[in-house]
Design an enzyme around this catalytic site. Structure first.
Site, PDB file in Angstrom:
ATOM      1  N   ASP A  86      51.674  15.933  34.175  1.00 37.24           N
ATOM      2  CA  ASP A  86      52.774  15.194  34.451  1.00 37.24           C
ATOM      3  C   ASP A  86      53.628  14.965  35.340  1.00 37.24           C
ATOM      4  O   ASP A  86      54.101  13.874  36.151  1.00 37.24           O
ATOM      5  CB  ASP A  86      53.936  15.421  33.226  1.00 37.24           C
ATOM      6  CG  ASP A  86      53.074  15.173  31.886  1.00 37.24           C
ATOM      7  OD1 ASP A  86      51.901  14.923  31.604  1.00 37.24           O
ATOM      8  OD2 ASP A  86      54.143  15.187  30.860  1.00 37.24           O
ATOM      9  N   CYS A 127      49.534  22.688  31.197  1.00 33.37           N
ATOM     10  CA  CYS A 127      50.453  21.509  31.362  1.00 33.37           C
ATOM     11  C   CYS A 127      50.784  20.916  30.030  1.00 33.37           C
ATOM     12  O   CYS A 127      50.158  21.296  28.990  1.00 33.37           O
ATOM     13  CB  CYS A 127      49.859  20.629  32.363  1.00 33.37           C
ATOM     14  SG  CYS A 127      51.186  19.401  32.792  1.00 33.37           S
ATOM     15  N   ASP A 128      51.889  20.115  30.073  1.00 33.80           N
ATOM     16  CA  ASP A 128      52.559  19.911  28.752  1.00 33.80           C
ATOM     17  C   ASP A 128      51.715  19.344  27.769  1.00 33.80           C
ATOM     18  O   ASP A 128      52.017  19.844  26.519  1.00 33.80           O
ATOM     19  CB  ASP A 128      53.360  18.487  29.332  1.00 33.80           C
ATOM     20  CG  ASP A 128      54.638  18.973  30.475  1.00 33.80           C
ATOM     21  OD1 ASP A 128      54.761  20.056  30.678  1.00 33.80           O
ATOM     22  OD2 ASP A 128      55.577  18.075  30.712  1.00 33.80           O
ATOM     23  N   GLU A 449      56.836   9.287  30.525  1.00 29.84           N
ATOM     24  CA  GLU A 449      58.178   9.846  30.541  1.00 29.84           C
ATOM     25  C   GLU A 449      58.728   9.312  31.653  1.00 29.84           C
ATOM     26  O   GLU A 449      58.275   8.742  32.569  1.00 29.84           O
ATOM     27  CB  GLU A 449      57.911  11.452  31.086  1.00 29.84           C
ATOM     28  CG  GLU A 449      57.243  12.252  29.828  1.00 29.84           C
ATOM     29  CD  GLU A 449      57.124  13.489  30.112  1.00 29.84           C
ATOM     30  OE1 GLU A 449      56.922  13.928  31.460  1.00 29.84           O
ATOM     31  OE2 GLU A 449      56.831  14.217  29.164  1.00 29.84           O
ATOM     32  N   SER A 475      60.924  13.459  30.305  1.00 27.39           N
ATOM     33  CA  SER A 475      60.339  14.724  30.781  1.00 27.39           C
ATOM     34  C   SER A 475      61.222  15.900  30.071  1.00 27.39           C
ATOM     35  O   SER A 475      62.501  15.652  30.039  1.00 27.39           O
ATOM     36  CB  SER A 475      60.324  14.898  32.265  1.00 27.39           C
ATOM     37  OG  SER A 475      60.185  16.194  32.472  1.00 27.39           O
TER      38      SER A 475
END
Length: 572
Positions: A86, A127-128, A449, A475
């Site tokens: 992201d 990651c996210d 985001e 985010s």
């Protein structure tokens, strides 16, 4: 050698009996022995790649997980899947790929495990979106599984203070407003990310890592050890050993992921001031198990849970600080001591959440985690909103905010780019409610985001002076009065798509309301005149996502989930 009875394991289809001779031939080609073939096959899935620091340490940890599987009598088979990072996708069209990647991760892990008949899974993610994507795959497949987070990045140092990537995004806004020099911005970008690992505050990756322990899919204390620490490898090895115990016990993800464990997960998000994205990912994980757990239910729990972790972006500490005082077990123990959490939920240890934390003591000489009797606030750091502007709900992070009500005129933008440019140009006014629409799951497509925009606003010192509304997402690093997940989204005719510049909007994070001062009759007239917008994604993966994705309220999922199943993979 150890003799495993594979009569109820998926790998029997590719390793047992005369009809499996061709399959075994492929395994022998890779150097496997008769003993290897006779053992359970365990997929070791990682989102390793060279896209960003979030994932760069996962290959090393995967080797340790494989070692654990092998030492416990299993045969590990490593494979990788994608991630979209992201921080690099942020602020441009690349962010449309982010949420889509969650589905691609879950789908690709499912397909790999199904295609090769693996009996268990160790999933490592950085990651996210890779964290919920991997957990969704585990619950969907329902083979014995252990989740392992790759770990957080170390904090950077700039002018004597700890910094994270969010400081760089905010630095862009400060620079645009003349508050930061070229040299300072250049120095900040060079020092903000000093190691491998995921973003350092209680942003989406660390929020979902915290969830992995609270929901019971990860080993206790495995989440907050920083990524560069080689001690992470011991958790990876233990995870490999533990998945073999789970295969022997027959303990599967859907035994662990229940309504009560999902409620536990929501409580730790609220208590830690975690990412609003958890309001999207928890319903999606629940969907895989066939459990109804919408944004409304998540937000009800947020409202009843005290905020007790002084973590960035709303607070002052980063993941390493939480690790230094005892990690996620300290947060869980503080909640258990306060009478929160369902302590009887089973976890991947084979023990309950309460049993796992029976000997944990919350240290007195720290102020990262507060007791529930003396919280930072009585309400969780994330709250839900509903009203005539959000009939299907919305979500806002209030951790660290002083101002919880806001009324102002709408300033409407039909894409993030339009709003971001207006912010960089300082073409907005104090007191306005900036509205970014047509960025929802279908309308974006991809539900982007908005950290580039919120970071720029914060960097200009306007984070508490304007509000920002969107049918997209924020985010986990976002701070300020930022309301996301507004539903129904503009693309399907939701009220956010009917707003006009100057409409007076009221956000009340105390009452949990989000309203526009426009009558129902006027909104109905505007809806008659409204026409759907076309996107410029008319082929490819993002187009496919837009055709199948559901509303954010239910997790923006792309398939019916466990409720519609006529079979579960683990039972083939």
């Amino acid at each position: 050698m150890t003799r495993w009875d594979k009569s109820n394991l998926p790998s029997r289809h590719v390793s047992v009996g005369p009809t499996s001779a061709p399959h075994r031939a492929f395994y022998y080609a890779m150097g496997m022995t008769d003993e290897d073939v006779a053992q359970p096959f365990v997929g070791v899935a990682t989102t390793w790649n060279e896209a960003a620091p979030c994932n760069i340490t996962l290959m090393r940890q995967a080797q340790a997980a494989k070692k654990g599987v092998k030492s416990a009598g299993g045969t590990p088979r490593e494979f990788t899947t994608i991630t979209v990072t992201d921080g690099i996708a942020m602020g441009h069209a690349g962010m449309k790929a982010s949420l889509v990647s969650r589905e691609e991760i879950a789908d690709s892990v499912e397909l790999t495990v199904r295609g090769h008949c693996y009996d268990g899974l160790v999933g490592l993610a950085g990651c996210d979106k890779s964290l919920p994507g991997m957990m969704m795959a585990m619950v969907r497949l329902n083979v014995p599984s252990v989740f392992l987070y790759g770990g957080s990045i170390m904090p950077g140092r700039f002018k004597g203070k700890d910094v994270t990537i969010v400081d760089v995004f905010e630095g862009v806004g400060s620079h645009a407003a003349g508050g930061m020099s070229d040299d300072d911005l250049n120095e900040l970008e060079h020092v903000a990310c000093p190691s491998g690992g995921s973003c350092g505050g209680q942003f989406t990756a660390n929020t979902m890592a915290t969830v992995s322990e609270a929901i019971g899919l990860a080993l206790p204390n495995s989440a907050m050890t920083p990524a560069p620490y080689e001690s992470r490898d011991s958790y990876a090895e233990q995870s490999g050993e533990q998945v073999m115990k789970l295969i022997e016990m027959g303990l599967k993800p859907r035994d662990i992921v229940t309504r009560k464990s999902l409620e536990n997960a929501a409580m730790v998000v609220a208590a830690s001031g975690g990412s609003t994205n958890a309001g999207l990912h928890l319903p999606a994980i629940a969907n895989e198990a066939g459990i109804d757990f919408s944004l409304d239910e998540v937000c009800d729990i947020f409202r009843k849970t005290p905020y007790i972790a002084d973590m960035k972006p709303g607070g002052k500490y980063v993941a390493k600080d939480l690790y230094d005082v005892g990690g996620v077990p300290i947060l869980i123990k503080a909640l258990l001591d306060g009478g929160y959490l369902h302590g009887d939920c089973i976890t991947v240890t084979g023990k309950t959440l309460e049993e796992n934390h029976a000997d944990v003591v919350v240290p007195d000489d720290q102020d990262v985690i507060y007791p529930t009797s003396n919280p930072l606030s009585e309400t969780g750091g994330v709250v839900g909103l509903m009203g005539n502007l959000a009939p299907d709900g919305a979500i806002v992070k209030i951790a660290g905010m002083q101002r919880l009500q806001f009324t102002g005129p709408a300033r409407c933008f039909d894409s993030e780019e339009e709003c971001h440019q207006a912010v960089l140009d300082r073409n907005y006014k104090e007191g306005e409610v900036l509205v970014i629409r047509y960025e929802g799951p279908k309308g974006g497509p991809g539900m982007r985001e908005m950290l580039a925009t919120t970071g720029a606003i914060a960097g200009q010192g306007m984070g508490q002076k304007v509000a920002l509304l969107t049918d997209g997402r924020f985010s986990g690093g976002t701070r300020g009065f930022s309301v996301g997940h507004i539903g129904p989204e503009a693309a399907v005719g939701g009220p956010i798509g009917l707003l006009k510049d100057g409409d007076m909007i009221t956000i009340d994070a105390v009452k949990g309301t989000l309203d526009v001062d426009v009558s129902d009759a006027e909104l109905a007239d505007r809806r008659k005149a409204w026409t759907p917008r076309e996107t410029d994604f008319n082929a490819g993966t993002i187009w496919k996502f837009a055709q199948t994705v559901g509303p954010a309220r239910y997790g923006a999922v792309t398939h019916p989930g466990g409720k519609a199943e006529s079979h579960v993979y683990s039972e083939i």
